[in-house]
Enzyme design. Structure first.
Site, mmCIF file in Angstrom:
data_model
loop_
_atom_site.group_PDB
_atom_site.id
_atom_site.type_symbol
_atom_site.label_atom_id
_atom_site.label_comp_id
_atom_site.label_asym_id
_atom_site.label_seq_id
_atom_site.Cartn_x
_atom_site.Cartn_y
_atom_site.Cartn_z
ATOM 1 N N SER A 280 0.839 -1.192 0.000
ATOM 2 C CA SER A 280 0.000 0.000 0.000
ATOM 3 C C SER A 280 0.884 1.256 0.000
ATOM 4 C CB SER A 280 -0.968 -0.030 1.187
ATOM 5 O OG SER A 280 -1.954 0.969 1.061
ATOM 6 N N ASP A 383 -9.427 -3.501 -6.630
ATOM 7 C CA ASP A 383 -8.707 -2.373 -6.042
ATOM 8 C C ASP A 383 -8.694 -1.232 -7.046
ATOM 9 O OD1 ASP A 383 -7.083 -0.639 -4.683
ATOM 10 O OD2 ASP A 383 -5.260 -1.848 -4.859
ATOM 11 N N HIS A 413 -7.743 -4.732 -1.866
ATOM 12 C CA HIS A 413 -6.563 -4.027 -1.386
ATOM 13 C C HIS A 413 -6.141 -4.579 -0.021
ATOM 14 C CE1 HIS A 413 -3.908 -0.501 -1.670
ATOM 15 N NE2 HIS A 413 -4.027 -0.426 -0.342
#
Length: 451
Positions: A280, A383, A413
């Protein structure tokens, strides 16, 4: 489609994250503290455990006296096993902990992955001098001894996610993820506890990543100096591998008399095989650190960044991609909340969705892309950030950088790094796929795996 459990947890996660972001906004008026914070009080934390209870020992180290920057080292138990002197490079079986049942996944950008056995990557000889210092099941490290007597594993520098404002190197989710990576990839994982926003905005987290890379280089050089001192004063022998009081003058110490050499890294880490891994927003940090490593060149010796893994990068831009439009309200991190997170991370006068930290496709971001290390990009089907990550990978491939993309079907995600909560079957498979690709660059035996 994701499971019902994932959908329900996503609703709860969004509510909690939105609440935290708004709380952070209310505190932005307070003066910032350069020391910063690396974890939140409400974060579930896993304590460090220096024993190999589940095959991995961990320890926390505060490495910067001026800030809260810290690291957690994950040392797999395989590091204690001396290598077989005449092992077949292709005959090493996949560790039992790294096996998993086949799971549906796809690689849309390159030939499909082959299920192959992983081999261990290590250096050194089969000597067993310098016995490990164990006390009540706690691993304390090795005394400096002759080079090549212990198994040395590649180093994987890991940066956690959390939207800049949450998460931590010692969080329960990150601890579980790093333990899995350490065992499956057979590496020493160094998880970075960088400073969080909004107490410390850009470029604090990015600078912390570079600091840790420089710290690894310093540790490697100190370890070499320590070996030279021991070898020069004791003829290169250290009976039993223990530090003796009479030998205290042979080791590099700080002004308080404490050893400056980190024993786990000195004994088992090979910084010349360093891989960056970010999840991330941590992927944004990893990419920045890779660029700085390219610019630094030999100044970082003996540390060499040989590859990087970007897991669902936290990329964004002013011109939306197709996935940013279609999946804007996707699971866990929707676009509105991520934009708010960027507002908390970037200084007010610099806020822009096309900031170099946010958009990898803007020009003038540093060294030419052709100089970047091999880059594996992991994306999830559901995502909204996936298309920009894929576009960045395509730009790398245009200049002949090895930059495959692995896309996981029905994944969301943070599907691999939040596995402690999501129990996603793709999480173990993702770790194995990362191991297959990374072995091409961290194995001492050559390119055993290829696409």
């Amino acid at each position: 489609m994701p499971s019902v459990a994932v959908k329900l947890y996503s609703v709860f996660f969004k509510f909690l994250l939105k609440h935290r972001l708004h709380n952070r906004i209310q505190t932005t008026s307070e003066p910032s503290d350069p020391f910063g914070v690396t974890t939140r009080p409400e974060e579930s934390v896993a304590p460090a455990n220096p024993s190999f209870s589940d095959g991995v020992a961990t320890k926390d180290i505060h490495i910067d006296p001026l800030t809260s920057l810290s690291i957690r080292i994950f040392l797999p138990e395989s590091a204690l096993t001396p290598p077989e002197p005449h092992s077949n490079p292709r005959s090493d079986p996949l560790p039992r902990s790294a096996r998993a049942d086949p799971v549906s996944r796809r690689s849309s950008y390159g030939p499909p992955l082959r299920e192959e056995h992983r081999s261990s990557s290590f250096g050194g000889s089969s000597g067993v001098e310098g016995l490990n210092l164990m006390s009540d099941g706690v691993y304390r490290g090795y005394a400096p001894g002759k080079r090549g007597e212990r198994r040395r594993l590649p180093v994987m520098l890991q940066f956690h996610g959390g939207g800049w404002v949450s998460g931590g190197s010692d969080s329960v989710a990150n601890d579980a993820f790093c333990r899995r990576i350490a065992k499956v990839c057979d590496v020493v994982v160094v998880a970075v506890g960088y400073r969080l926003a909004p107490e410390n905005r850009y470029p604090a987290a990015f600078e912390d990543g570079v600091k840790v890379l420089n710290w690894l280089a310093k540790q490697a050089n100190l370890a070499e100096c320590s070996k030279s001192m021991v070898g020069g004063k004791s003829g290169g022998h250290n009976v039993g591998g223990e530090f003796k009081k009479s030998d205290s003058h042979k080791h590099i110490v700080d002004s308080f008399g404490a050893s400056m050499v980190e024993p786990w890294l000195a004994a088992h880490a090979d910084p010349s095989r360093c891989v960056l891994l970010g999840a991330s927003c941590g992927a944004n940090i990893a990419d920045y650190v890779a660029r700085k490593a390219v610019e630094g060149g030999k100044l970082l010796d003996p540390v060499k960044v040989v590859a990087q893994v970007l897991m669902y990068p936290f990329f964004i831009g002013s011109v939306p991609t197709r996935s940013e439009i279609k999946l804007a309200n996707s699971y866990f991190y929707d676009k509105a909340m991520c934009t708010l997170a960027w507002k908390l991370f970037l200084p007010e006068e610099e806020f822009s969705l096309d900031h170099p930290a946010a958009n990898p496709l803007v020009p003038g971001r540093g060294p030419p892309l052709k100089l970047m290390p091999p880059t594996l990009t992991v994306v999830a089907e559901h995502d909204w950030m996936r298309d920009r990550a894929i576009a960045y990978s395509e730009e790398l491939r245009k200049v002949n950088v090895d930059a495959p993309v692995l896309e996981y079907k029905d994944a969301v995600h943070e599907f691999a790094t939040l596995d402690v909560l999501l129990k996603s079957p793709q999480a173990q498979v993702c770790a194995e796929d990362i191991a297959i690709w990374a072995k091409k660059y961290i194995s001492l035996r050559g390119h055993e795996f290829s696409y």
